[in-house]
Design a protein around this motif. Structure first.
Motif, PDB file in Angstrom:
ATOM      1  N   TYR A 139     -32.328   6.003 -16.394  1.00  7.98           N
ATOM      2  CA  TYR A 139     -31.486   5.552 -17.589  1.00  7.98           C
ATOM      3  C   TYR A 139     -32.340   5.757 -18.549  1.00  7.98           C
ATOM      4  CZ  TYR A 139     -28.034   4.000 -13.644  1.00  7.98           C
ATOM      5  OH  TYR A 139     -27.722   3.661 -12.560  1.00  7.98           O
ATOM      6  N   SER A 189     -33.598  -1.028 -16.655  1.00  9.50           N
ATOM      7  CA  SER A 189     -32.293  -0.239 -17.372  1.00  9.50           C
ATOM      8  C   SER A 189     -31.001  -1.063 -17.696  1.00  9.50           C
ATOM      9  CB  SER A 189     -32.021   0.184 -15.154  1.00  9.50           C
ATOM     10  OG  SER A 189     -32.922   0.624 -15.023  1.00  9.50           O
ATOM     11  N   CYS A 204     -27.770   4.049 -23.211  1.00  9.64           N
ATOM     12  CA  CYS A 204     -27.991   5.154 -22.468  1.00  9.64           C
ATOM     13  C   CYS A 204     -27.414   6.895 -22.511  1.00  9.64           C
ATOM     14  CB  CYS A 204     -27.874   5.001 -21.003  1.00  9.64           C
ATOM     15  SG  CYS A 204     -28.779   5.871 -19.598  1.00  9.64           S
ATOM     16  N   ASN A 264     -36.266   4.800 -26.715  1.00  8.08           N
ATOM     17  CA  ASN A 264     -37.369   4.940 -25.339  1.00  8.08           C
ATOM     18  C   ASN A 264     -38.030   6.476 -25.236  1.00  8.08           C
ATOM     19  OD1 ASN A 264     -38.178   6.554 -22.652  1.00  8.08           O
ATOM     20  ND2 ASN A 264     -37.264   4.819 -21.572  1.00  8.08           N
ATOM     21  N   GLY A 273     -32.732   5.688 -22.176  1.00 11.33           N
ATOM     22  CA  GLY A 273     -32.377   5.102 -23.227  1.00 11.33           C
ATOM     23  C   GLY A 273     -32.461   5.886 -24.417  1.00 11.33           C
ATOM     24  N   PHE A 288     -24.422  -0.037 -21.206  1.00  4.14           N
ATOM     25  CA  PHE A 288     -24.442   1.260 -20.846  1.00  4.14           C
ATOM     26  C   PHE A 288     -23.254   1.632 -21.490  1.00  4.14           C
ATOM     27  CE2 PHE A 288     -22.762   4.892 -18.648  1.00  4.14           C
ATOM     28  CZ  PHE A 288     -23.686   5.836 -18.593  1.00  4.14           C
TER      29      PHE A 288
END
Length: 391
Positions: free
Chosen positions: A259, A271, A282, A264, A261, A277
Motif C-alpha cells: 500500500y 499500512s 492510499c 510515502n 501512501g 483507506f
C-alpha cells in the motif's frame, strides 16, 4: 474554523461507505435467509450457486467504495490470471484492507462470489456476518495447539464433494505485520527458531543491534535469509487446505501487496486502516501475483513448511527491492511489466443500487423498520448461538 471544516470533510469521506455497508447488512442477511429456506429441498449445488451470486452483489458493493469511490490506482505485476480457477490464495498480511485486495483480484477473474476465507476464530462473533461467513464457506481457526485440523478438513472436503468453486484466501503469517511493533517481529523470529527453520541457539530479539548482527552473520553462513518485511509463516492452515483439496485445485496464487501512501517517501510505513483507506490516504496498491501449479507444491508437511518459508523469502526480497533498492529506477515498484487495472462502474454500481434500494425501501414502512431492527437484534443473537453450538 477552517481546520474544523477540513476535519469534518475528512470524517465524511468514510461516513457514506460505513452507513451503506453496515446499514445494508440486515437486508443482505434477510435475502440470504429467505433463499436458505426456499432452497432447503434443492440440491446443494443450486443453493451454493445462488449464494455465490448474492455474495457477489455484496462484495461488488464493497468494491464500489474501495475502488471506484476512493479512486485508488491498482497496479498488477507478475502472472495475471484471467479465467476462473479453484485456488488457494496466499498473501502477506499487513492491513484490515487485505481481504478487500483478494476481492480486487477475484472480480477481475469473474470469481468474486467464490471467495472464501480462513479467518481468526474471534471473528465469528461479528454481528450477522460472523455466522454468514461460515455459511458461505469461511473457516474459523484458532492458533497453535487449539487449531482444529479435523473440522477444517471435514468442511473443505464437503465443498470438494459438492463441486463448490473455491477461491480460498489464507494469510499464513496469522497476524498483521507492523514495522513499528518490534516485539511482534522478535516473536516471529523466535517462532522460526522453535520450528527448526533457523538455528535453535539464535533466539535473540530481531531489532537488537548486537543480536541482529550475530543473527544475520549466522544466516549468511548457513544460507538462510532473515525475513525483514514479512513475518514467519505458519503452516497448518495452508497444509490442511492443500492436502484436503489437492486433487480439486488448479493452482496456488502467491500474492505480495504494497500500500503506497500519498506521502510515502519510499520507506516502509504502517499500512492504512480501512478508515484511512476510505479517506483516500492510499492512492496506489501494488499487487504482485505468482501463479504456482499444484504439481510444484510439496505434499509432505515438513517439506511444505520449508517451501512456504521460501515463498515468504521471495516476498521479502520483493519488498526489500521495492523499499530499499539502491537503484532509484527499481524502487517503489515490483520487477517486471506493470499493468494499470481500473474497475468499471458496470461491475459495481448495479449492486450498490440494488442493495441500497432494497434497504431504503424496507426503511420507508413501519413494518419494514421493525423487520430491519429485529434482524439486527435477533439475527445477531441467533448467529452467536449458532457459532457457539458449532464450536
Amino acid at each position: 474554523m477552517l481546520l474544523s471544516l477540513v476535519l469534518h470533510m475528512y470524517s465524511m469521506r468514510y461516513l457514506l461507505p460505513s452507513v451503506v455497508l453496515l446499514g445494508s447488512a440486515p437486508t443482505y442477511v434477510l435475502a440470504w435467509g429467505v433463499w436458505r429456506l426456499l432452497s432447503a429441498l434443492l440440491p446443494a449445488r443450486i443453493y451454493q450457486a445462488v449464494d455465490d451470486r448474492l455474495y457477489w452483489v455484496y462484495q461488488s458493493t464493497v468494491l464500489f467504495f474501495f475502488e471506484n469511490y476512493t479512486g485508488v490506482q491498482i497496479l498488477l505485476y507478475g502472472d495475471l490470471p484471467k479465467n476462473k480457477e479453484n485456488i488457494i490464495y496466499l498473501a502477506n498480511h499487513q492491513s484490515t484492507v487485505d481481504w478487500v485486495v483478494a476481492d480486487i483480484l477475484a472480480i477481475r477473474q469473474n470469481a468474486l462470489g467464490h471467495v472464501r476465507y480462513v479467518l481468526k476464530d474471534r471473528l465469528k462473533w461479528l454481528p450477522l456476518y460472523g455466522c454468514y461467513f461460515s455459511q458461505h464457506g469461511g473457516i474459523y481457526v484458532k492458533r497453535s495447539a487449539k487449531f482444529n485440523e479435523r473440522d477444517m478438513r471435514r468442511k473443505l472436503r464437503s465443498y470438494v464433494d459438492a463441486g463448490t468453486p473455491m477461491y480460498l484466501v489464507i494469510f499464513p503469517e496469522g497476524t498483521r505485520y507492523n514495522p513499528g511493533q518490534t516485539k511482534l517481529l522478535s516473536a516471529s523470529q523466535t517462532f522460526a527458531v522453535q520450528q527448526g527453520i533457523y538455528p535453535k541457539d539464535l533466539k535473540s530479539a530481531y531489532y537488537s543491534d548486537t543480536a541482529t548482527s550475530m543473527f544475520i552473520a549466522a544466516q549468511f553462513t548457513i544460507g538462510l535469509p532473515v525475513l525483514k518485511y514479512v513475518l514467519t509463516p505458519r503452516i497448518k492452515a495452508t497444509y490442511v487446505a492443500f492436502d484436503s483439496m489437492k486433487n480439486y485445485l488448479d493452482a496456488i496464487y502467491d500474492v505480495t501487496v504494497v500500500y503506497q501512501g500519498k506521502d510515502n517517501k519510499g520507506e516502509r510505513e504502517e499500512s492504512p486502516s480501512m478508515t484511512e483507506f476510505l479517506c483516500k490516504e492510499c492512492p496506489t496498491i501494488h499487487i504482485h501475483i505468482a501463479r504456482i501449479d499444484k504439481k510444484d507444491v510439496p505434499e509432505e508437511q515438513e517439506y511444505m513448511r520449508r517451501w512456504l518459508h521460501e515463498r515468504f523469502e521471495i516476498k521479502d526480497k520483493l519488498l526489500i527491492e521495492f523499499f530499499d533498492s539502491p537503484d532509484p529506477e527499481r524502487r517503489n515498484k515490483f520487477p517486471g511489466k506493470c499493468v494499470h487495472s481500473k474497475l468499471s462502474l458496470k461491475k459495481t454500481l448495479p449492486s450498490l443500487l440494488i442493495l441500497s434500494g432494497l434497504t431504503a425501501g424496507m426503511l420507508t414502512t413501519e413494518a419494514g423498520r421493525k423487520l430491519y431492527v429485529n434482524t439486527w437484534l435477533y439475527g445477531t443473537l441467533l448467529g452467536c448461538l449458532w457459532v457457539t453450538i458449532r464450536a
